[in-house]
Design a protein around this motif. Structure first.
Motif, PDB file in Angstrom:
ATOM      1  N   THR A 138     -50.200 -57.646  -8.319  1.00  0.00           N
ATOM      2  CA  THR A 138     -49.763 -58.950  -7.861  1.00  0.00           C
ATOM      3  C   THR A 138     -48.250 -59.093  -7.357  1.00  0.00           C
ATOM      4  N   ALA A 139     -47.517 -58.508  -8.254  1.00  0.00           N
ATOM      5  CA  ALA A 139     -45.997 -58.545  -8.029  1.00  0.00           C
ATOM      6  C   ALA A 139     -45.698 -57.550  -6.698  1.00  0.00           C
ATOM      7  N   TRP A 140     -46.439 -56.474  -6.661  1.00  0.00           N
ATOM      8  CA  TRP A 140     -46.208 -55.805  -5.789  1.00  0.00           C
ATOM      9  C   TRP A 140     -46.630 -56.435  -4.137  1.00  0.00           C
ATOM     10  N   LEU A 141     -47.672 -56.966  -4.314  1.00  0.00           N
ATOM     11  CA  LEU A 141     -48.266 -57.595  -3.129  1.00  0.00           C
ATOM     12  C   LEU A 141     -47.153 -58.927  -2.908  1.00  0.00           C
ATOM     13  N   VAL A 142     -46.754 -59.448  -3.832  1.00  0.00           N
ATOM     14  CA  VAL A 142     -45.893 -60.782  -3.478  1.00  0.00           C
ATOM     15  C   VAL A 142     -44.484 -60.275  -2.901  1.00  0.00           C
ATOM     16  N   LYS A 143     -43.964 -59.152  -3.741  1.00  0.00           N
ATOM     17  CA  LYS A 143     -42.297 -58.839  -3.510  1.00  0.00           C
ATOM     18  C   LYS A 143     -42.363 -57.690  -2.403  1.00  0.00           C
ATOM     19  N   VAL A 144     -43.461 -56.980  -2.086  1.00  0.00           N
ATOM     20  CA  VAL A 144     -43.391 -55.858  -0.920  1.00  0.00           C
ATOM     21  C   VAL A 144     -44.247 -56.120   0.073  1.00  0.00           C
ATOM     22  N   GLU A 145     -45.319 -56.513  -0.292  1.00  0.00           N
ATOM     23  CA  GLU A 145     -46.205 -57.079   0.954  1.00  0.00           C
ATOM     24  C   GLU A 145     -46.063 -58.459   1.438  1.00  0.00           C
ATOM     25  N   HIS A 147     -47.195 -61.313   0.322  1.00  0.00           N
ATOM     26  CA  HIS A 147     -48.404 -62.466   0.281  1.00  0.00           C
ATOM     27  C   HIS A 147     -47.975 -63.588  -0.485  1.00  0.00           C
ATOM     28  N   GLU A 148     -48.546 -64.723  -0.227  1.00  0.00           N
ATOM     29  CA  GLU A 148     -48.425 -65.829  -1.144  1.00  0.00           C
ATOM     30  C   GLU A 148     -48.974 -65.770  -2.439  1.00  0.00           C
ATOM     31  N   PRO A 149     -48.321 -66.020  -3.658  1.00  0.00           N
ATOM     32  CA  PRO A 149     -48.832 -65.658  -4.891  1.00  0.00           C
ATOM     33  C   PRO A 149     -50.274 -65.998  -5.281  1.00  0.00           C
ATOM     34  N   ASP A 150     -50.928 -66.886  -4.873  1.00  0.00           N
ATOM     35  CA  ASP A 150     -52.206 -67.604  -4.992  1.00  0.00           C
ATOM     36  C   ASP A 150     -53.047 -66.214  -4.458  1.00  0.00           C
ATOM     37  N   ARG A 151     -52.807 -66.161  -3.005  1.00  0.00           N
ATOM     38  CA  ARG A 151     -53.529 -65.071  -2.386  1.00  0.00           C
ATOM     39  C   ARG A 151     -53.234 -63.515  -3.126  1.00  0.00           C
ATOM     40  N   ALA A 152     -52.173 -63.315  -3.419  1.00  0.00           N
ATOM     41  CA  ALA A 152     -51.927 -62.078  -3.892  1.00  0.00           C
ATOM     42  C   ALA A 152     -52.646 -61.905  -5.398  1.00  0.00           C
ATOM     43  N   ARG A 153     -52.524 -63.065  -6.112  1.00  0.00           N
ATOM     44  CA  ARG A 153     -53.564 -62.759  -7.446  1.00  0.00           C
ATOM     45  C   ARG A 153     -54.858 -62.278  -7.017  1.00  0.00           C
ATOM     46  N   GLU A 154     -55.652 -63.093  -6.216  1.00  0.00           N
ATOM     47  CA  GLU A 154     -57.044 -62.974  -5.633  1.00  0.00           C
ATOM     48  C   GLU A 154     -56.865 -61.359  -5.143  1.00  0.00           C
ATOM     49  N   LEU A 155     -56.076 -61.180  -4.347  1.00  0.00           N
ATOM     50  CA  LEU A 155     -56.160 -59.687  -3.537  1.00  0.00           C
ATOM     51  C   LEU A 155     -56.196 -58.658  -4.724  1.00  0.00           C
ATOM     52  N   ALA A 156     -55.229 -58.910  -5.679  1.00  0.00           N
ATOM     53  CA  ALA A 156     -54.928 -57.894  -6.785  1.00  0.00           C
ATOM     54  C   ALA A 156     -55.942 -57.514  -7.803  1.00  0.00           C
ATOM     55  N   ALA A 157     -57.279 -58.480  -8.038  1.00  0.00           N
ATOM     56  CA  ALA A 157     -58.076 -58.287  -8.899  1.00  0.00           C
ATOM     57  C   ALA A 157     -59.000 -57.127  -8.723  1.00  0.00           C
ATOM     58  N   PRO A 158     -59.581 -56.981  -7.470  1.00  0.00           N
ATOM     59  CA  PRO A 158     -60.217 -55.581  -7.380  1.00  0.00           C
ATOM     60  C   PRO A 158     -59.433 -54.438  -7.245  1.00  0.00           C
ATOM     61  N   ILE A 159     -58.099 -54.330  -6.569  1.00  0.00           N
ATOM     62  CA  ILE A 159     -57.593 -53.369  -6.746  1.00  0.00           C
ATOM     63  C   ILE A 159     -56.842 -53.007  -8.193  1.00  0.00           C
ATOM     64  N   ALA A 160     -56.688 -53.823  -8.979  1.00  0.00           N
ATOM     65  CA  ALA A 160     -56.379 -53.493 -10.181  1.00  0.00           C
ATOM     66  C   ALA A 160     -57.751 -52.899 -10.898  1.00  0.00           C
ATOM     67  N   HIS A 161     -58.830 -53.605 -10.758  1.00  0.00           N
ATOM     68  CA  HIS A 161     -60.022 -53.027 -11.147  1.00  0.00           C
ATOM     69  C   HIS A 161     -60.197 -51.361 -10.933  1.00  0.00           C
ATOM     70  N   ARG A 162     -59.870 -51.014  -9.479  1.00  0.00           N
ATOM     71  CA  ARG A 162     -59.926 -49.507  -9.085  1.00  0.00           C
ATOM     72  C   ARG A 162     -59.036 -48.736  -9.635  1.00  0.00           C
ATOM     73  N   VAL A 163     -57.575 -49.144  -9.724  1.00  0.00           N
ATOM     74  CA  VAL A 163     -56.616 -48.313 -10.447  1.00  0.00           C
ATOM     75  C   VAL A 163     -57.142 -48.178 -11.953  1.00  0.00           C
ATOM     76  N   MET A 164     -57.375 -49.252 -12.634  1.00  0.00           N
ATOM     77  CA  MET A 164     -58.309 -48.798 -13.764  1.00  0.00           C
ATOM     78  C   MET A 164     -58.943 -47.802 -14.147  1.00  0.00           C
ATOM     79  N   ALA A 165     -59.961 -47.953 -13.223  1.00  0.00           N
ATOM     80  CA  ALA A 165     -61.294 -46.976 -13.116  1.00  0.00           C
ATOM     81  C   ALA A 165     -60.763 -45.474 -12.938  1.00  0.00           C
ATOM     82  N   LEU A 166     -59.904 -45.439 -11.988  1.00  0.00           N
ATOM     83  CA  LEU A 166     -59.418 -44.155 -11.459  1.00  0.00           C
ATOM     84  C   LEU A 166     -58.706 -43.501 -12.635  1.00  0.00           C
ATOM     85  N   TYR A 167     -57.858 -44.328 -13.454  1.00  0.00           N
ATOM     86  CA  TYR A 167     -56.976 -44.022 -14.466  1.00  0.00           C
ATOM     87  C   TYR A 167     -57.762 -43.482 -15.399  1.00  0.00           C
TER      88      TYR A 167
END
Length: 185
Positions: A138-145, A147-167
């Motif tokens: 979420t912080a990356w989506l807001v600070k680098v990409e 995105h608005e914070p609410d949209r960033a939180r929404e977009l971050a959920a599936p990305i974080a899930h995939r990062v966790m699974a790959l880790y």
């Protein structure tokens, strides 16, 4: 004999837990005895039992300690002025995998299927880690990409899930590598 201070007790508990992780990594959870941990730590059996009631408590402490360290690292990434993107985040996490800890981690996942106390630790730590990954993305989506914070939180959920699974997949892969493969890499 003088009593140990709280700080000294915590250092001793950490010393014992680290010795247990080394033993668990070499011998497996089931085949490691308190005698093995005593020999590895250089402490007496009495000292081990003064800090941990039994091996099961040591397994739980070792799991909690390893997961806590990983969570701390992710928290640092999320707090950075320029948080890493998902690929860089995964790259950093996998580069920091310790093979011995990976072996114990996978064994602990297995133990979590039959031990409710270990399952609670694993579920809690996994949920906390996923939340921190979500916060980092979420912080990356807001600070680098930008995105608005609410949209960033929404977009971050599936990305974080995939990062966790790959880790977690990388942890398993690392745990399954033989010692010869570790030294060859």
């Amino acid at each position: 004999m003088p009593r140990l201070t709280d700080a000294r007790k915590e250092l001793r508990r950490t010393q014992i837990a680290e010795a247990a992780v080394r033993c668990f990594s070499r011998n497996g959870l089931e085949r490691t005895s308190i005698a093995d941990i005593t020999a590895e730590s250089g402490l007496s059996v009495g000292s081990i039992y003064a800090h941990y009631r039994n091996k099961a408590e040591l397994v739980r402490a070792a799991a909690r300690e390893m997961l806590s360290r990983r969570a701390g690292t992710i928290g640092e990434y999320a707090a950075a002025d320029v948080p890493p993107g998902p690929d860089e985040l995964l790259s950093r996490l996998t580069a920091a995998i310790d093979p011995a800890e990976a072996r114990v981690g996978v064994q602990t996942w297995s133990e979590a299927t039959t031990d409710p106390a270990v399952r609670d630790i694993i579920v809690d730590a996994t949920d906390r880690m996923r939340t921190m990954l979500h916060d980092c993305v979420t912080a990356w989506l807001v600070k680098v990409e930008h995105h608005e914070p609410d949209r960033a939180r929404e977009l971050a959920a599936p990305i974080a899930h995939r990062v966790m699974a790959l880790y977690q997949a990388e942890l398993l892969y690392t745990a399954l590598r033989t010692t010869d493969e570790e030294t060859a890499s």
